[in-house]
Design an enzyme around this catalytic site. Sequence first.
Site, short mmCIF file in Angstrom:
data_model
loop_
_atom_site.label_atom_id
_atom_site.label_comp_id
_atom_site.label_asym_id
_atom_site.label_seq_id
_atom_site.Cartn_x
_atom_site.Cartn_y
_atom_site.Cartn_z
CG ASP A 206 -6.04 -3.67 -3.01
OD1 ASP A 206 -7.46 -1.74 -2.46
OD2 ASP A 206 -5.83 -3.50 -3.04
CB SER B 50 -0.96 -0.46 0.95
OG SER B 50 -2.24 0.80 0.65
CG HIS C 86 -5.73 -2.84 0.45
ND1 HIS C 86 -5.21 -2.39 -0.44
CD2 HIS C 86 -4.99 -2.14 1.72
CE1 HIS C 86 -4.00 -1.31 -0.14
NE2 HIS C 86 -4.05 -1.46 1.25
#
Length: 278
Positions: free
Chosen positions: A229, A99, A258
């Site tokens: 995601d 991320s 995610h």
Amino acid sequence: MSSGFVTTKDGVQIFYKDWGPKTAQPIVFHHGWPLSADDWDNQMLFFYAQGFRVIAHDRRGHGRSTQTDTGNEMDTYAADVAALTDHLDLKNAVHIGHSTGGGEVARYVARAKPGRVAKAVLIGAVPPIMVKSDKNPGGLPIEVFDSFRAALVANRAQFYHDVPAGPFYGFNRPGAKADQGVIWNWWRQGMMGGAKAHYDCIKAFSETDFTEDLKKIAVPTLVLHGDDDQIVPYADSAPLSVKLLRHGQLKTYKGLGHGVCTINPDVVNPDLLAFIKA
């Protein structure tokens, strides 16, 4: 040393864990917003057991690092990583970012000293750029990130429950079984950090353009992304990043979300190991 601190040029203390033989190949893990090095517990234990040296740090303003009110942007994050890798004198390291941590990896690896980095991995990562613009029509509108900021200011503790209980791990999907321990651990990590640093980091992860960083990266780079995601939408991230990388490989996880490193380590860890050993 199993854990410690490195002090940056501006006096910030960056906490890190460092496990395994100092002679082994290092793997450095970069966490997402608003978490800490603890988000990598599963991968740290897995790769430690495989004989690697494993390192994870708390980004400034996050976890056990100094709760900074300045420097909460990608250039400084990358400089902090450089300070850590210099302090530990890491050579031939694999840098793995999830991320926001994927953005940090892209910026650091693009600027790293020769010999420091062997390979890179971006997992559910924010590059090339998240926010919508004329140049990035597939991005998320700025209002999405404004709503993050507003929720953080209004009630950070509730916001930091709602994110993992819902879209981060896909627990809001029909038939999904929420894992309360995972939700609490996300909340715990988030609440350890500083509100100002976390507020600033929303701009850093959403508005930083990593296009030129990706073009500069010369080492083999693996891009892993779940196509469900809900935090970093797949179509505007992973496939675009791979096109910009010189030696990029894309692996798409069908139906996964995610938080794959936590929810699906049985899928992710073998893929990471295969890429590192290749």
